[in-house]
Design a protein around this motif. Structure first.
Motif, PDB file in Angstrom:
ATOM      1  N   TYR A 269       0.816  -1.214   0.000  1.00 43.13           N
ATOM      2  CA  TYR A 269       0.000   0.000   0.000  1.00 43.13           C
ATOM      3  C   TYR A 269       0.850   1.265   0.000  1.00 43.13           C
ATOM      4  N   ASP A 270       1.984   1.242   0.668  1.00 42.44           N
ATOM      5  CA  ASP A 270       2.857   2.414   0.671  1.00 42.44           C
ATOM      6  C   ASP A 270       3.338   2.730  -0.738  1.00 42.44           C
ATOM      7  N   ALA A 271       3.717   1.685  -1.476  1.00 44.91           N
ATOM      8  CA  ALA A 271       4.156   1.895  -2.859  1.00 44.91           C
ATOM      9  C   ALA A 271       2.998   2.357  -3.733  1.00 44.91           C
ATOM     10  N   PHE A 272       1.821   1.819  -3.452  1.00 46.61           N
ATOM     11  CA  PHE A 272       0.624   2.161  -4.223  1.00 46.61           C
ATOM     12  C   PHE A 272       0.289   3.644  -4.096  1.00 46.61           C
ATOM     13  N   VAL A 273       0.191   4.130  -2.865  1.00 49.01           N
ATOM     14  CA  VAL A 273      -0.195   5.532  -2.667  1.00 49.01           C
ATOM     15  C   VAL A 273       0.919   6.484  -3.097  1.00 49.01           C
ATOM     16  N   ALA A 274       2.166   6.042  -2.988  1.00 42.44           N
ATOM     17  CA  ALA A 274       3.265   6.888  -3.430  1.00 42.44           C
ATOM     18  C   ALA A 274       3.249   7.047  -4.946  1.00 42.44           C
ATOM     19  N   LEU A 275       2.929   5.970  -5.644  1.00 39.35           N
ATOM     20  CA  LEU A 275       2.903   6.004  -7.102  1.00 39.35           C
ATOM     21  C   LEU A 275       1.816   6.930  -7.622  1.00 39.35           C
ATOM     22  N   TYR A 276       0.635   6.863  -6.996  1.00 39.28           N
ATOM     23  CA  TYR A 276      -0.494   7.656  -7.467  1.00 39.28           C
ATOM     24  C   TYR A 276      -0.770   8.891  -6.612  1.00 39.28           C
ATOM     25  N   LYS A 277       0.065   9.094  -5.606  1.00 40.17           N
ATOM     26  CA  LYS A 277      -0.073  10.254  -4.725  1.00 40.17           C
ATOM     27  C   LYS A 277      -1.475  10.326  -4.121  1.00 40.17           C
ATOM     28  N   ILE A 278      -1.920   9.192  -3.627  1.00 39.72           N
ATOM     29  CA  ILE A 278      -3.237   9.107  -2.991  1.00 39.72           C
ATOM     30  C   ILE A 278      -3.061   9.212  -1.484  1.00 39.72           C
ATOM     31  N   GLY A 279      -3.933   9.995  -0.851  1.00 43.91           N
ATOM     32  CA  GLY A 279      -3.888  10.093   0.600  1.00 43.91           C
ATOM     33  C   GLY A 279      -2.784  10.982   1.107  1.00 43.91           C
ATOM     34  N   THR A 280      -2.428  12.017   0.331  1.00 48.52           N
ATOM     35  CA  THR A 280      -1.377  12.922   0.767  1.00 48.52           C
ATOM     36  C   THR A 280      -1.753  13.591   2.085  1.00 48.52           C
TER      37      THR A 280
END
Length: 441
Positions: A269-280
């Motif tokens: 999930y960390d890689a997922f949100v970092a890739l798409y900048k979700i949940g900044t």
């Protein structure tokens, strides 16, 4: 919107989609950020907030997740920028159009009642339910079943075990119940062969030249642990094509033993949100702030809550500051004081949590509580959007449900309450328009 099913029916059908499966890989993963930005949860359109699974991953994922999820091929990674630029264009050229859509009822009387209602929502039992829910993100799913190998014919057959999942079902009389639904999926048979250190799987209904590729096991021995790297192999060209984005955050493994298999799909999930900048956590650079500046400058509010969790970028925000005559007075991650044409505003983000539910319905879930004030009027915004839980599966909450027609593993149709959303977005928009520097005609 079809949800991801737990039963593993193999998604190695990535190979099954031929060259298109590989060429569409980038489009698949890019739909994540596109949909998160484009969907307006307050509209009640349950489909707009889903990110649909591509057929190009229908066999490797569905061994861990079902291939029943739909496809959104048309999205592209450029939508984020397009959304930003189109928003700016609308801001600068459509004040006339704004007048036809802006509600004339934006008096402080409405604002105060909105604040009262939304504040009670923020403090009620939904907050406890959501806190528990967002603290327990689903990061993996596992499926099991029977396995049969015919070494003479070089075939492997996987048949998922019966699988039942608790869901909020709307009965024919309109009542709702939290009960087991049979989501068992059908199995499949594939031809297998070994190529150097890889295991290749092909499907009779698909191209003979494009096959699925598993790695990490023992060459020549189908039993053991194999990984599916979201890649396909072209027998004609010896070319390997992979989903360059999705394989950065998804790990799919299979353990084949005599008569049994286990498949696990794990989300980093960390890689997922970092890739798409979700949940900044730095909301100052979000799409929401860009939309808020525009709303307060032009007097026309057009934004959706999920924009709070999508990063626009410092350069784009700086451009907005200049074009909307915004001066930053005070700054922190969750609070910002700024002025527009010498009128001062403060936004305070009191609560904000987002989770991209990759497994259950492939969409963005969030809880938001924030205020925007000009010193005289305070506009309160509260929004809770999440999958249905047993605590929320009650008839008294049915007005907040998003429904989806489904079929169970036996082909029986049923109606599933999929998403719960309680929001005061419409009232919040009216309040923002009432305190804007400029009032739309």
């Amino acid at each position: 919107m079809k949800k991801f099913l737990f039963a593993i029916t193999i998604s190695l059908a990535l190979a099954a989609c031929g060259d298109d499966s590989s060429s569409n890989a980038d489009d698949n993963s890019s739909t994540v950020i596109d949909t998160a930005i484009e969907s307006d949860s307050s509209s009640g359109d349950k489909d707009t907030s889903s990110v649909d699974s591509d057929t190009s991953s229908s066999v490797a994922d569905s061994l861990v997740t079902s291939s029943s999820s739909k496809v959104n091929d048309s999205s592209s990674a450029t939508k984020a920028k397009e959304k930003s630029s189109s928003s700016k264009a609308k801001d600068s050229s459509t004040n006339k159009d704004s007048s036809s859509t802006k509600s004339s009822s934006s008096a402080p009387k409405d604002t105060s009642s909105t604040k009262k209602d939304s504040s009670s929502f923020a403090q009620n039992s939904f907050s406890k339910i959501s806190d528990t829910y967002f603290a327990n993100k689903k990061l993996s799913t596992t499926g099991t079943g029977s396995l049969s190998v015919d070494e003479t014919q070089k075939t492997i057959t996987l048949t998922p075990d019966p699988y039942f999942q608790k869901e909020c079902v709307v009965e024919s009389n309109g009542s709702v119940s939290w009960k087991d639904v049979d989501l068992t999926t059908t199995g499949f048979t594939a031809q297998y062969e070994f190529h150097e250190d890889s295991l290749l799987l092909s499907f009779s209904e698909e191209s003979d030249s494009i096959v699925g590729l598993l790695i990490g096991g023992t060459p020549g021995n189908i039993y053991g642990t194999w990984s599916y790297p979201l890649c396909s192999y072209n027998r004609n060209t010896s070319e390997v094509k992979c989903e360059e984005e999705r394989n950065q955050y998804i790990t799919i493994t299979y353990n084949f033993s005599p008569e049994r298999y286990t498949g696990t799909n794990t989300l980093d999930y960390d890689a997922f949100v970092a890739l798409y900048k979700i949940g900044t956590e730095d909301y100052r650079n979000s799409y929401f702030m860009s939309s808020l500046f525009s709303a307060l400058y032009y007097g026309y509010a057009a934004f959706s809550p999920n924009e709070l969790f999508i990063d626009l970028g410092a350069e784009e925000i700086q451009s907005d500051l200049e074009s909307k005559h915004v001066t930053i007075v005070n700054n922190s991650n969750a609070s910002q004081t700024f002025s527009i044409n010498e009128k001062t505003y403060t936004i305070s983000v009191n609560k904000a949590d987002a989770y991209y539910n990759y497994y259950d319905f492939n969409g963005l879930e969030y809880i938001i509580s924030l205020t925007v004030t000009d010193g005289n009027v305070t506009c309160q915004f509260d929004d809770l959007r999440m999958s249905l839980t047993q605590d929320l599966c009650k008839s008294e909450y049915s007005e907040y449900f998003s429904l989806d027609d489904e079929k169970d593993g036996n082909g029986n149709e049923y109606t599933r309450a999929e998403i719960f959303e309680k929001s005061n977005m419409d009232e919040f928009k009216k309040c923002i328009e009432s305190i804007a520097v400029n009032q739309a005609p």
